[in-house]
Design a protein around this motif. Structure first.
Motif, mmCIF file in Angstrom:
data_model
loop_
_atom_site.group_PDB
_atom_site.id
_atom_site.type_symbol
_atom_site.label_atom_id
_atom_site.label_comp_id
_atom_site.label_asym_id
_atom_site.label_seq_id
_atom_site.Cartn_x
_atom_site.Cartn_y
_atom_site.Cartn_z
ATOM 1 N N ARG A 219 0.818 -1.081 -0.162
ATOM 2 C CA ARG A 219 -0.260 -0.392 0.273
ATOM 3 C C ARG A 219 0.763 1.424 0.021
ATOM 4 O O ARG A 219 1.633 1.068 0.358
ATOM 5 N N THR B 213 -8.058 2.097 1.147
ATOM 6 C CA THR B 213 -7.325 1.683 0.173
ATOM 7 C C THR B 213 -7.846 0.527 0.041
ATOM 8 O O THR B 213 -6.895 -0.399 -1.074
ATOM 9 N N GLU B 214 -9.042 -0.052 0.031
ATOM 10 C CA GLU B 214 -9.819 -0.965 -0.553
ATOM 11 C C GLU B 214 -11.138 -0.920 -2.066
ATOM 12 O O GLU B 214 -11.107 0.053 -1.385
#
Length: 177
Positions: free
Chosen positions: A36, A132-133
């Protein structure tokens, strides 16, 4: 050993411990997922290929490993953990529920700490807020989180992460003889 559901703040609490308590040895997990933004290979995780992960499993180089959220594999390299134990360092392993169960089999005397959210709503807010998803990944992680929350009773201690500094200090206090 620190485990808890996705987005509960395990990484944030661990980072606080790393910054404020350098005497605590922190394990670094291997994972097959991509990094990430801001994550550094060898510090946050060892980012490895599926082939390399397979080799680590076949050679018995992982203390524990699991497929997490049906998306990627994570595992704790055995060698550094054994070396830190032999050196007598206070240590922190940040792992998922499946990994904690595996480690309980081989290291039953370890202290198993469950990091819990203040509420389900707060957990959802944290997961959505980090951005982040994908939507599909969030749904998978929330489904997994419900199962993980039900496992809190399997742990020796439950710490509610309502304040990162407080939760981290409580965790460090538990590591001291």
């Amino acid at each position: 050993m620190l485990a808890g559901p996705t987005a509960v703040g395990k990484g944030t609490v661990s980072a606080w411990v790393r910054e404020h308590h350098p005497e605590v040895w922190m394990s670094v997990s291997a994972t097959t997922r991509t990094a990430r933004p801001g994550e550094v290979d060898g510090r946050h995780y060892y980012f490895v290929s599926d082939e390399k992960f397979d080799e680590m499993v076949m050679r018995g180089e992982l203390l524990e490993w699991a497929v997490v959220h049906n998306l990627a594999r994570y595992g704790t390299p055995r060698g550094p953990v054994v070396a830190a134990l032999d050196a007598g360092h206070p240590m922190l392993l940040e792992i998922d529920l499946q990994g904690a169960r595996q480690v309980r089999e081989t290291m039953p005397d370890a202290l198993f700490v469950f990091l819990a959210p203040p509420s389900w709503e707060e957990l959802v807010t944290r997961l959505v807020g980090r951005g982040t998803e994908t939507d599909a990944e969030r749904r998978a992680r929330l489904a997994t989180a419900k199962v993980e929350l039900e496992a809190a009773a399997e742990f020796d201690v439950v710490i509610v992460n309502d304040d990162v500094r407080r939760a981290a200090e409580e965790l460090v206090h538990l590591m001291k003889p």
